[in-house]
Design an enzyme around this catalytic site. Structure first.
Site, short mmCIF file in Angstrom:
data_model
loop_
_atom_site.label_atom_id
_atom_site.label_comp_id
_atom_site.label_asym_id
_atom_site.label_seq_id
_atom_site.Cartn_x
_atom_site.Cartn_y
_atom_site.Cartn_z
N LYS A 17 6.78 0.73 -5.02
CA LYS A 17 5.63 0.84 -4.49
C LYS A 17 5.07 -0.88 -4.49
O LYS A 17 5.81 -1.49 -4.85
CB LYS A 17 4.57 1.27 -4.72
CG LYS A 17 4.77 3.18 -4.96
CD LYS A 17 4.01 3.87 -5.41
CE LYS A 17 3.40 5.44 -4.36
NZ LYS A 17 2.39 5.92 -4.62
N ARG A 50 7.75 10.90 -9.26
CA ARG A 50 8.52 11.01 -7.83
C ARG A 50 8.80 9.78 -8.10
O ARG A 50 8.57 8.93 -7.45
CB ARG A 50 7.21 11.46 -6.39
CG ARG A 50 7.75 11.28 -5.72
CD ARG A 50 6.57 12.01 -4.77
NE ARG A 50 6.52 11.74 -3.32
CZ ARG A 50 6.80 10.91 -2.53
NH1 ARG A 50 6.92 9.90 -2.60
NH2 ARG A 50 6.93 11.11 -1.38
#
Length: 286
Positions: free
Chosen positions: A221, A255
């Site tokens: 991210k 995840r």
């Protein structure tokens, strides 16, 4: 105990959720699993490497071309049914905020609805309740789906995360979602700048102290990229470091894009914490 689909996971058992994007414009793989065969190959590989959950998404999280509910369903529903047929024991999650898509994928065999946008469609929890599906309750800071944060501010970011996610989780249970199938997610990068996401990681223990299973979606991210000043393809080491910290602080579900690497990190942390024996322990014993 965390119960998802046919699977049950002990409180200290780390669980890997592998990402399979059915989008042509995903930020990380740039559409590598948009077509069926590469996507099914990705599922097979992820399961072989240790993923217990496959998270299927039909809409890119960030800004981009408009994707209608009908198109999102076209990208995901048939694929969910095929994954269910080929991998009967795997837990299938679908990353969607729309209740009508949620209904269609649950009909096709999905076990979990991963609501990354913080209950923006309150009917999604009602769908999870009707089908007995699991639900991920995420903090997105009130952001609209597919928008990026702009000068967002919190008096106390973790206090806001706890308030929103616990309220969403309790509402879901009140609607009939099985309590043992509800997870809370701090929502790294969603409605947050890099400092907010770092603080959420540093204080993750406050989430695990609530007793709800915590899911983290850290993989490659922007907060990792900005912390290290690295482009998307060079964020794996930073992601794995953040994964180790999150595991030590008690997160349970991860995840991820890189399944095998994540499993090694989680196994190592679990063993250091005393929740897992070493795979081999011969040193000094021969």
């Amino acid at each position: 105990m965390l119960r998802l689909g046919r699977r049950e996971f002990d409180a200290h058992e780390p669980v890997i959720m592998a990402i399979v994007n059915r989008t042509p414009d995903s930020f990380y793989d740039q559409g590598a699993t948009f077509r069926d065969e590469p996507a099914l190959a990705r599922v097979e590989q992820a399961v072989a490497e240790g993923a217990a959950i496959i998270d299927i998404g039909g809409v890119k999280a960030g800004p981009g071309d408009e994707v209608s509910a009908e198109e999102e369903a076209r990208r995901t529903v048939g694929f969910v049914a095929e994954v269910r047929r080929r991998f009967p024991d795997v837990v299938i999650s679908v990353d969607t905020w729309r209740h009508d898509v949620g209904e269609a994928v649950c009909e096709a065999g999905a076990d979990v609805l991963n609501d990354a946008w913080g209950g923006v469609d309150p009917k999604l929890a009602e769908v999870a309740a009707r089908y007995g599906a699991g639900l991920v309750c995420t903090h997105a800071g009130g952001a609209e789906p597919r928008t990026r944060p702009h000068r967002v501010r919190y008096d106390d970011v973790m206090a806001d995360i706890l308030r929103v996610t616990v309220d969403l989780a309790e509402r879901a249970v009140a609607l009939g979602v099985p309590r043992e199938s509800v997870m809370i997610d701090p929502g790294h990068d969603f409605g947050k700048n890099t400092r907010h996401s770092l603080e959420a990681t540093r204080r993750l223990g406050e989430m695990t102290d609530t007793g709800w299973p915590v899911l983290v979606s850290l993989s490659n991210k922007d907060f990792v990229g900005e912390t290290l000043d690295k482009p998307v393809k060079e964020r794996v080491l930073g992601t794995l470091a953040t994964t180790a910290v999150s595991a030590w602080l008690g997160a349970q579900v991860y995840r991820v894009h890189e399944v095998a690497e994540t499993k090694q990190v989680l196994d190592m942390v679990a063993t250091i914490a005393g929740h897992r024996p070493p795979a081999v322990a011969r040193r000094g014993l021969a």
